[in-house]
Design an enzyme around this catalytic site. Structure first.
Site, PDB file in Angstrom:
ATOM      1  N   VAL A 285     -52.097  16.632  35.822  1.00  0.00           N
ATOM      2  CA  VAL A 285     -51.600  17.995  35.577  1.00  0.00           C
ATOM      3  C   VAL A 285     -50.214  17.933  34.945  1.00  0.00           C
ATOM      4  O   VAL A 285     -49.897  18.648  33.994  1.00  0.00           O
ATOM      5  CB  VAL A 285     -51.535  18.795  36.903  1.00  0.00           C
ATOM      6  CG1 VAL A 285     -50.807  20.110  36.706  1.00  0.00           C
ATOM      7  CG2 VAL A 285     -52.927  19.037  37.418  1.00  0.00           C
ATOM      8  N   ALA A 286     -49.395  17.004  35.489  1.00  0.00           N
ATOM      9  CA  ALA A 286     -48.023  16.911  35.001  1.00  0.00           C
ATOM     10  C   ALA A 286     -47.956  16.297  33.607  1.00  0.00           C
ATOM     11  O   ALA A 286     -47.174  16.730  32.770  1.00  0.00           O
ATOM     12  CB  ALA A 286     -47.204  16.087  35.973  1.00  0.00           C
ATOM     13  N   ILE A 288     -50.461  15.845  31.178  1.00  0.00           N
ATOM     14  CA  ILE A 288     -51.227  16.335  30.034  1.00  0.00           C
ATOM     15  C   ILE A 288     -50.419  17.431  29.341  1.00  0.00           C
ATOM     16  O   ILE A 288     -50.089  18.446  29.958  1.00  0.00           O
ATOM     17  CB  ILE A 288     -52.612  16.867  30.467  1.00  0.00           C
ATOM     18  CG1 ILE A 288     -53.447  15.699  30.984  1.00  0.00           C
ATOM     19  CG2 ILE A 288     -53.318  17.538  29.296  1.00  0.00           C
ATOM     20  CD1 ILE A 288     -54.777  16.098  31.558  1.00  0.00           C
ATOM     21  N   GLU A 290     -50.597  20.128  27.776  1.00  0.00           N
ATOM     22  CA  GLU A 290     -51.385  21.263  27.285  1.00  0.00           C
ATOM     23  C   GLU A 290     -50.486  22.428  26.874  1.00  0.00           C
ATOM     24  O   GLU A 290     -50.910  23.325  26.173  1.00  0.00           O
ATOM     25  CB  GLU A 290     -52.428  21.695  28.331  1.00  0.00           C
ATOM     26  CG  GLU A 290     -51.902  22.459  29.538  1.00  0.00           C
ATOM     27  CD  GLU A 290     -51.148  21.568  30.511  1.00  0.00           C
ATOM     28  OE1 GLU A 290     -51.453  20.370  30.563  1.00  0.00           O
ATOM     29  OE2 GLU A 290     -50.247  22.078  31.193  1.00  0.00           O
ATOM     30  N   ASP A 332     -34.958  37.548  -7.254  1.00  0.00           N
ATOM     31  CA  ASP A 332     -34.618  38.621  -8.184  1.00  0.00           C
ATOM     32  C   ASP A 332     -33.133  38.564  -8.460  1.00  0.00           C
ATOM     33  O   ASP A 332     -32.389  38.025  -7.653  1.00  0.00           O
ATOM     34  CB  ASP A 332     -34.818  39.974  -7.473  1.00  0.00           C
ATOM     35  CG  ASP A 332     -36.211  40.488  -7.617  1.00  0.00           C
ATOM     36  OD1 ASP A 332     -36.931  39.960  -8.443  1.00  0.00           O
ATOM     37  OD2 ASP A 332     -36.552  41.444  -6.884  1.00  0.00           O
ATOM     38  N   ASP A 618     -39.779  43.635  -4.977  1.00  0.00           N
ATOM     39  CA  ASP A 618     -39.551  44.962  -4.416  1.00  0.00           C
ATOM     40  C   ASP A 618     -40.590  46.001  -4.835  1.00  0.00           C
ATOM     41  O   ASP A 618     -40.898  46.901  -4.096  1.00  0.00           O
ATOM     42  CB  ASP A 618     -38.134  45.461  -4.746  1.00  0.00           C
ATOM     43  CG  ASP A 618     -37.763  45.253  -6.205  1.00  0.00           C
ATOM     44  OD1 ASP A 618     -38.682  44.987  -6.999  1.00  0.00           O
ATOM     45  OD2 ASP A 618     -36.574  45.355  -6.545  1.00  0.00           O
ATOM     46  N   ASP A 622     -45.191  43.765  -7.526  1.00  0.00           N
ATOM     47  CA  ASP A 622     -44.779  42.452  -7.032  1.00  0.00           C
ATOM     48  C   ASP A 622     -45.686  41.954  -5.913  1.00  0.00           C
ATOM     49  O   ASP A 622     -45.616  40.792  -5.531  1.00  0.00           O
ATOM     50  CB  ASP A 622     -43.334  42.503  -6.499  1.00  0.00           C
ATOM     51  CG  ASP A 622     -42.326  42.602  -7.621  1.00  0.00           C
ATOM     52  OD1 ASP A 622     -42.651  42.138  -8.724  1.00  0.00           O
ATOM     53  OD2 ASP A 622     -41.222  43.133  -7.393  1.00  0.00           O
ATOM     54  N   ASN A 712     -42.314  18.015  37.050  1.00  0.00           N
ATOM     55  CA  ASN A 712     -42.852  18.416  35.760  1.00  0.00           C
ATOM     56  C   ASN A 712     -42.925  19.907  35.548  1.00  0.00           C
ATOM     57  O   ASN A 712     -42.636  20.416  34.470  1.00  0.00           O
ATOM     58  CB  ASN A 712     -44.233  17.810  35.579  1.00  0.00           C
ATOM     59  CG  ASN A 712     -44.486  17.614  34.125  1.00  0.00           C
ATOM     60  OD1 ASN A 712     -44.755  18.584  33.434  1.00  0.00           O
ATOM     61  ND2 ASN A 712     -44.304  16.410  33.650  1.00  0.00           N
ATOM     62  N   ASP A 716     -38.304  20.258  34.841  1.00  0.00           N
ATOM     63  CA  ASP A 716     -38.395  19.931  33.411  1.00  0.00           C
ATOM     64  C   ASP A 716     -38.450  21.141  32.502  1.00  0.00           C
ATOM     65  O   ASP A 716     -38.008  21.101  31.364  1.00  0.00           O
ATOM     66  CB  ASP A 716     -39.692  19.145  33.157  1.00  0.00           C
ATOM     67  CG  ASP A 716     -39.412  17.678  33.130  1.00  0.00           C
ATOM     68  OD1 ASP A 716     -38.281  17.313  33.472  1.00  0.00           O
ATOM     69  OD2 ASP A 716     -40.323  16.923  32.765  1.00  0.00           O
TER      70      ASP A 716
HETATM   71  P1  ATP Z   1     -34.652  42.089 -11.080  1.00  0.00           P
HETATM   72  O1  ATP Z   1     -36.100  41.832 -11.302  1.00  0.00           O
HETATM   73  O2  ATP Z   1     -33.811  40.905 -11.069  1.00  0.00           O
HETATM   74  O3  ATP Z   1     -34.357  43.051  -9.973  1.00  0.00           O
HETATM   75  P2  ATP Z   1     -34.232  44.125 -12.932  1.00  0.00           P
HETATM   76  O4  ATP Z   1     -33.951  45.116 -11.877  1.00  0.00           O
HETATM   77  O5  ATP Z   1     -33.308  44.093 -14.089  1.00  0.00           O
HETATM   78  O6  ATP Z   1     -34.208  42.702 -12.450  1.00  0.00           O
HETATM   79  P3  ATP Z   1     -36.458  45.643 -13.728  1.00  0.00           P
HETATM   80  O7  ATP Z   1     -36.160  46.655 -12.715  1.00  0.00           O
HETATM   81  O8  ATP Z   1     -37.853  45.238 -13.988  1.00  0.00           O
HETATM   82  O9  ATP Z   1     -35.704  44.316 -13.427  1.00  0.00           O
HETATM   83  O10 ATP Z   1     -35.785  46.132 -15.075  1.00  0.00           O
HETATM   84  C1  ATP Z   1     -36.037  45.488 -16.287  1.00  0.00           C
HETATM   85  C2  ATP Z   1     -35.330  46.207 -17.391  1.00  0.00           C
HETATM   86  O11 ATP Z   1     -35.780  47.543 -17.468  1.00  0.00           O
HETATM   87  C3  ATP Z   1     -33.829  46.299 -17.191  1.00  0.00           C
HETATM   88  O12 ATP Z   1     -33.171  45.218 -17.769  1.00  0.00           O
HETATM   89  C4  ATP Z   1     -33.477  47.574 -17.892  1.00  0.00           C
HETATM   90  O13 ATP Z   1     -33.233  47.330 -19.261  1.00  0.00           O
HETATM   91  C5  ATP Z   1     -34.739  48.413 -17.781  1.00  0.00           C
HETATM   92  N1  ATP Z   1     -34.594  49.419 -16.715  1.00  0.00           N
HETATM   93  C6  ATP Z   1     -34.279  49.205 -15.433  1.00  0.00           C
HETATM   94  N2  ATP Z   1     -34.262  50.337 -14.729  1.00  0.00           N
HETATM   95  C7  ATP Z   1     -34.588  51.324 -15.601  1.00  0.00           C
HETATM   96  C8  ATP Z   1     -34.765  52.730 -15.497  1.00  0.00           C
HETATM   97  N3  ATP Z   1     -34.606  53.373 -14.346  1.00  0.00           N
HETATM   98  N4  ATP Z   1     -35.112  53.402 -16.610  1.00  0.00           N
HETATM   99  C9  ATP Z   1     -35.302  52.763 -17.749  1.00  0.00           C
HETATM  100  N5  ATP Z   1     -35.158  51.459 -17.921  1.00  0.00           N
HETATM  101  C10 ATP Z   1     -34.802  50.718 -16.869  1.00  0.00           C
END
Ligand code: ATP
Length: 887
Positions: A285-286, A288, A290, A332, A618, A622, A712, A716
């Site tokens: 018991v001590a 093993i 588990e 990002d 985000d 993605d 054990n 322990d």
């Molecule tokens: P990451 O992926 O590192 O967060 P990011 O935020 O620049 O980068 P996106 O949000 O995809 O990536 O933006 C890509 C491009 O789109 C930017 O470089 C910008 O030129 C354009 N962009 C970002 N936000 C807007 C918006 N609200 N309206 C219009 N164009 C935008």
């Protein structure tokens, strides 16, 4: 009720709700007491009694309890009345079960707290204000706001929608997004899939936005109806748990065989079979192991709690293990490596930098303010602008030049839009201009925007956009990006009429108007975190939607990119075959202008080279990359529900440095699990050796069944738990990532465990020998036994300190783990008590020791420190020699 076939005013009458203001907090409070929380019923939890009995659900423990029962029975039949042994066995087993229960409860609580933290939120209008509340607090009649990436928090009838597309596969099995429209009124007998004016809990918003009134919550929703018990508490075993339970099984069989051998020899040596059976059974018991997988769960859960305090909310336990092995982090840029505090610092017409008094500056900022989703709240002191930082920066810049977004929105109200999309990198709005004309404004990444432009604007005139002018604008874009600025362009056109449906096809023949450059300073802590990754053998890559020059400039500033490193764009990645990408992936540290599909390819290319990849994300798009990565990290502040749902970890501060902290913790947890396993197994081996050697030498057993169980299961366990709480040392980030293909016992750990086990066993044997030969009267072994019992227990308590580092104990701050010190003191007090308090000593069949005998016990118990220090010294010397050889 067939809400899909009702007029909107019928809904507002029924729920007594103003669609603009929503319910009042008071109404919602009353309703929730009637309707209950908006959540699905959870599986019923086992109650504490069931859980307690589950602790005995182990074959060997059952045999032990049965044996204790038999011993009571035989005592009764023989009329001996000696029940002490079985009572002690049962008490120890119960004590152990209580300890197990407490730990399990703690682990469960940690996991539950996490569930609560990762629960979805809802955006709701209450008392005329937009609030973010836990989705479970929604009630029927609530007005909810839905935006791209949100989970739909309850069943609801749309009251407005713009390009709204919803993914409803969880309900309908249809994986393609469904277009929704609030204006249609449907037939009563429509099926769920056809209810285009309704949205359902459990689905997610892929595109566009909308507003809806909640019509059903909790178990009354459509998902609630089809899935009574959708939430399961079962969490699968983590890889480490699986490996350890396999190892545990092998060790268990070995221990069992040795116990059987000991039993056999004992019987041959004419030790009463029942006594011998109890001793070998208790040893089994001590010894093993588990409990190994359970230790992993508890330590992972504790680790998860610790990480939460450091802003990394881990959603799945195995992720903690994986974190320790992470060898590539793809991050990002915006908001994660940088502060996401945008500020417009340059404005250009595409050929030169403009100043504030230029007429075109006003036009550019006016367009940027109109084609913008931020909300401007004017107050007496300073304007409060809410929304995406890129967009708020634009409204801010305009506001200080006297352009008030609210005012121009009233002058040219928005009548249509195509939302921003990280693939197109553009956003378009359509405004009603003056009497009858419409104005179309598109803003976005200049390189993408220029493809949609046929004209440009100069000195108040519209001119054809030649190839040269386009190049000139791109050069200007480049110049601004080289200064680490995020550059956005804006273009517009006027139309006399627009179609009923606004789509991307409207983005053509635009008039290019200008560029803005914004700074977004890197986060202060990032540079250090990137450097730490380098020492820890982790590759850091920037994966961004931004322009390559901006990306390179920022990457250089924070140390991601050195002069020899390269950058690549999404476009170039698209042109490469997957094999080419896998071959060359390690050449690049910066991936710019990528769209979400590229992220998946990047993750897979690294993985095909054997890397363990952490990837941040985000947006809704993605999700596939977050799922493909070994550790998907979603942004807690700017991330969408969908991204959070697809990830293993949520960064509550969106910060890159948090990922690195989490990796450090992950490594620390792995190290702690290793320490606890090392400690427990060497202790178990020590016990086996003590009994085995004594039996082979033909001695009386130095330890009785209850001694083995006591050491054990009670003394322990405390240090083992305390070792799990060791703070992660900075050393962990000076080693390479943990290779999760290798066994935990590789690299000499198995050998060390065996060696140290033998040492502990021998110390107990020596104590027994000294006791019997020097202190016991002839033919008696009680002092010897007591000394062996004390040395076995105390030497293990001391040995626990050896686990704290692979380096000499002199280098360790012993007080940095007070739990271990308390565990040591508690173990010591318990051990001394059972020996020195007479009634207890009787129960444990030991005798109180004299000061002289205690000195021997203390001396022997301290030897593990000297022995292991010597072992560490030799091992580190060997390691240094190896390093010299390699160099
Ligand atoms: P990451 O992926 O590192 O967060 P990011 O935020 O620049 O980068 P996106 O949000 O995809 O990536 O933006 C890509 C491009 O789109 C930017 O470089 C910008 O030129 C354009 N962009 C970002 N936000 C807007 C918006 N609200 N309206 C219009 N164009 C935008």
């Amino acid at each position: 009720m067939n809400w899909h076939s009702k007029q909107l005013n019928e809904l507002s009458n029924f729920f007594k709700v103003d669609f603009e203001k929503g319910l009042s907090e008071k109404e919602a409070e009353i309703k929730i007491t009637k309707e209950g929380k908006n959540k699905l019923a959870e599986k019923k939890k086992d109650n504490i009694v069931v859980k307690f009995f589950e602790q005995f659900n182990d074959f060997m423990i059952i045999v032990l309890l049965a044996a204790a029962g038999i011993s009571v029975f035989t005592s009764v039949i023989e009329g001996k009345g000696d029940f002490i042994d079985p009572i002690i066995i049962v008490t120890i087993v119960i004590l152990n079960a209580v300890l197990g229960l407490v730990q399990e409860n703690k682990a469960e609580k940690a996991i539950e707290a996490l569930k609560r933290m990762t629960a979805a939120n809802a955006k709701v209008m209450r008392d005329g204000k937009l609030l973010h509340i836990p989705a479970e607090d929604l009630v029927c009649g609530d007005i909810i706001i839905l935006e791209t990436g949100d989970y739909v928090p309850a069943d609801a009838r749309l009251i407005s929608s713009i390009n709204l597309k919803i993914e409803e596969s969880a309900l309908t099995g249809e994986s393609l997004p469904v277009e929704k429209d609030y204006e249609v009124i449907l037939k009563e007998d429509s099926s769920i899939g056809d209810k285009r004016n309704m949205v359902f809990s459990g689905s997610s918003v892929c595109y566009g936005r909308g507003k809806a009134v909640v019509i059903a919550t909790g178990m009354n929703t459509e998902v609630g109806k089809i899935a009574d018990m959708i939430i399961s508490d079962e969490s699968p075993e983590t890889p480490l748990q699986k490996k350890l339970s396999e190892t545990g099984k092998i060790l268990g069989i070995a221990a069992l065989s040795i116990c059987a051998f000991i039993f056999l020899i004992g019987v041959l040596r004419r030790i009463p079979p029942f006594d011998m059976f109890m001793t070998s059974l208790s040893l089994a018991v001590a010894a093993i192991p588990e409990g190994l997988p359970a230790i992993v769960t508890i330590m992972l859960a504790i680790g998860v709690q610790r990480m939460t305090k450091k802003n990394a909310v881990v959603k799945k336990l195995p992720a903690v293990e994986t974190l320790g092995s992470a060898s590539v982090i793809c991050s990002d840029k915006t908001g994660t490596l940088t502060q996401n505090k945008m500020k417009v610092v340059e404005i250009s017409d595409g050929s030169k930098i403009l100043n504030n008094s230029d007429k075109q500056t006003t036009l550019i900022l006016r367009c940027f303010s109109l084609c913008n989703d931020s909300i401007l709240e004017e107050s007496l002191d300073a304007p409060n602008i809410m929304g995406d930082p890129t967009e708020t920066a634009l409204v801010h810049a305009a506001f200080y030049l006297g352009i008030n977004k609210n005012k121009i929105d009233r002058e040219a109200p928005r009548v249509g839009e195509v939302p921003f999309d990280s693939k197109r990198k553009l956003m378009t709005t359509v405004h009603k201009n003056k009497a009858s004309d419409y104005m179309v404004i598109t803003k976005g990444a200049p390189d993408f925007l220029l493809d949609k432009c046929s004209y440009y604007y100069e000195n108040g005139e519209k001119r054809a956009l030649s190839y040269q002018i386009k190049q000139q604008i791109l050069t200007q874009n480049e110049l601004m990006a080289d200064k680490a600025l995020r550059v956005l362009g804006v273009a517009f056109k006027e139309e006399s009429s627009i179609g009923t449906k606004i789509t991307t096809s409207i983005e053509n023949n635009l008039i290019f108007c200008g560029l803005v450059g914004m700074i977004d300073p890197p986060r202060e802590e990032v540079k250090e975190a990137v450097a730490l990754c380098k020492t820890a053998g982790i590759r850091v890559c920037m994966v961004t939607g931004d322009h390559i020059s901006t990306a390179i400039a920022v990457a250089r500033k924070i140390g991601i990119m050195s002069l020899k490193d390269k950058a690549i764009t999404g476009e170039e990645i698209s042109k490469m075959s997957f094999e080419e990408l896998c071959r060359d992936i390690y050449l690049y540290n910066v991936f710019a202008r990528v769209s979400p599909e590229h992220k998946v390819r990047i993750v897979k290319a690294f993985q095909s080279n054997g890397a363990i990849v952490a990837m941040t994300g985000d947006g809704v798009n993605d999700a596939p990359a977050l799922k493909a990565a070994d550790i998907g990290c979603a942004m807690g502040i700017n991330g969408t529900d969908v991204a959070k749902g697809a990830s293993d970890m949520v960064l509550t501060d969106d910060n890159f440095a948090t990922i690195v902290e989490a990796v450090k913790e992950g490594r620390g947890i792995y190290a702690n699990i290793k320490k606890a396993v090392h400690f427990l197994l060497s202790s178990n081996i020590g016990e086996i050796i003590t009994i085995l050697v004594a039996i082979v030498l033909g001695w009386k057993s130095p330890l009785l069944a209850i001694h083995l169980l006591w050491v054990n299961l009670v003394t322990d366990s405390l240090p083992a738990i305390a070792l799990g709480l060791d703070p992660s040392s900075d050393d962990t980030m000076h080693n390479k990532p943990i290779d999760n293909h290798k066994s935990m016992f590789s690299g000499g750990l198995g050998f060390k465990i065996a060696l140290e086990g033998c040492m502990i066993g021998m110390l107990a044997i020596v104590a027994f020998g000294i006791g019997v030969t020097h202190f016991d009267s002839f033919g008696r072994v009680s002092v010897g036994r007591t000394m062996a019992f004390a040395v076995l227990s105390i030497s293990q308590l001391v040995h626990a300190f050896n686990m704290r580092s692979e380096k000499s104990l002199i280098t360790v701050d012993l007080f940095s783990n007070m739990y271990l010190i308390f565990a040591f003191i508690a173990g010591l007090v318990l051990q001394v008590s059972v020996i020195m308090i007479e009634p207890l000593a009787k129960v444990f069949k030991v005798v109180p020791l004299s000061p002289e005998q205690w000195i021997v016990v203390a001396f022997l118990s301290l030897l593990p420190i000297i022995f292991v220090e010597l072992e560490k010294f030799l091992a580190n010397k060997g390691l240094k020699r190896e390093v010299v050889k390699v160099n």
